[in-house]
Enzyme design. Structure first.
Site, mmCIF file in Angstrom:
data_model
loop_
_atom_site.group_PDB
_atom_site.id
_atom_site.type_symbol
_atom_site.label_atom_id
_atom_site.label_comp_id
_atom_site.label_asym_id
_atom_site.label_seq_id
_atom_site.Cartn_x
_atom_site.Cartn_y
_atom_site.Cartn_z
ATOM 1 N N CYS A 1 -17.174 -0.110 -9.600
ATOM 2 C CA CYS A 1 -15.930 -0.869 -9.339
ATOM 3 C C CYS A 1 -15.521 0.183 -10.480
ATOM 4 O O CYS A 1 -15.447 1.194 -10.783
ATOM 5 C CB CYS A 1 -15.960 -1.983 -9.552
ATOM 6 N N ARG B 1 -16.216 -7.259 -10.671
ATOM 7 C CA ARG B 1 -16.944 -6.986 -10.127
ATOM 8 C C ARG B 1 -17.879 -6.610 -10.114
ATOM 9 O O ARG B 1 -19.362 -7.013 -9.064
ATOM 10 C CB ARG B 1 -15.649 -6.242 -8.480
ATOM 11 N N ASP C 1 -9.487 -6.742 -6.824
ATOM 12 C CA ASP C 1 -9.678 -7.232 -8.381
ATOM 13 C C ASP C 1 -9.525 -8.229 -8.746
ATOM 14 O O ASP C 1 -8.316 -8.334 -8.628
ATOM 15 C CB ASP C 1 -9.096 -5.645 -9.227
HETATM 16 P P1 4NP Z 1 -13.547 -4.452 -12.956
HETATM 17 O O1 4NP Z 1 -11.615 -5.327 -12.825
HETATM 18 O O2 4NP Z 1 -13.406 -2.778 -11.746
HETATM 19 O O3 4NP Z 1 -14.072 -5.213 -11.646
HETATM 20 O O4 4NP Z 1 -14.690 -4.683 -13.387
HETATM 21 C C1 4NP Z 1 -10.799 -4.398 -13.725
HETATM 22 C C2 4NP Z 1 -11.170 -4.622 -14.994
HETATM 23 C C3 4NP Z 1 -10.568 -3.698 -16.242
HETATM 24 C C4 4NP Z 1 -9.344 -3.229 -15.615
HETATM 25 C C5 4NP Z 1 -8.715 -2.903 -14.019
HETATM 26 C C6 4NP Z 1 -10.043 -3.758 -13.388
HETATM 27 N N1 4NP Z 1 -8.797 -3.138 -16.530
HETATM 28 O O5 4NP Z 1 -7.445 -2.234 -15.582
HETATM 29 O O6 4NP Z 1 -8.966 -2.885 -17.263
#
Ligand code: 4NP
Length: 166
Positions: free
Chosen positions: A15, A21, A130
């Protein structure tokens, strides 16, 4: 996706941050693979480096924990070039990260790259939203979706493992 008939499957979930995710997908698939008796190397990573070394988001840990899966030991890491040789399959959690994965793919990497939700017949090409800016309910819903995909993936791989080799 064609699985081919190579032995030694290894699966990486990717991800953006590797704290929401993909750690949930990894945890759900570890459980599904163990239940199906599959021996597969399993890991997750992010295309971005914002959360390197950090544990999964507490809401992701809680969502997984509600289903008996402990993902608290995971630590964020960034997708690297070696991943394309280390893993036979790389699954993107959304289309933006699919593009990010493909942009980093070395010319001769062995990994097949696809969207995770392609394994669900009614979700082909779809992204896992997300949940980071959502609430606990967004994480619980995300768990349901990624664990459905993880279960289906394990079923497909178990059927393949049982099929006579060509
Ligand atoms: P992930 O979620 O891609 O599912 O781990 C996110 C975690 C952090 C961020 C964005 C999405 N961020 O912008 O810090």
């Amino acid at each position: 996706m064609e699985w081919g008939n190579e032995n030694g499957l290894s699966v990486l979930f990717v991800c953006l941050g590797n704290i929401c995710r993909s750690p949930m997908a990894e945890g759900a698939f570890r459980k599904a693979a163990a239940e199906a008796g599959l021996e597969i190397e399993i890991d997750s990573a992010g295309t971005a480096g914002y959360h390197i070394g950090e544990p999964p988001d507490p809401r992701a840990i809680k969502a997984a924990g509600r289903h008996g899966v402990d993902i608290s030991g995971g630590r964020g890491r960034q997708l690297c070039e070696q991943d394309f040789d280390r893993f036979t399959h790389i699954f993107a959690l959304d289309s933006a990260n699919l593009a990010g994965i493909e942009a980093r793919a070395p010319r001769h990497g062995r990994a097949k790259v696809a969207m995770l939700l392609d394994v669900l017949e009614d979700h082909e090409g779809a992204s896992v939203d997300d949940p980071y800016y959502g609430d606990q309910g967004s994480f619980d819903e995300c768990w349901e979706l990624v664990s459905s995909a993880a279960n289906r993936l394990a079923e497909k791989l178990a059927a393949r493992a049982e099929a006579p080799k060509a």
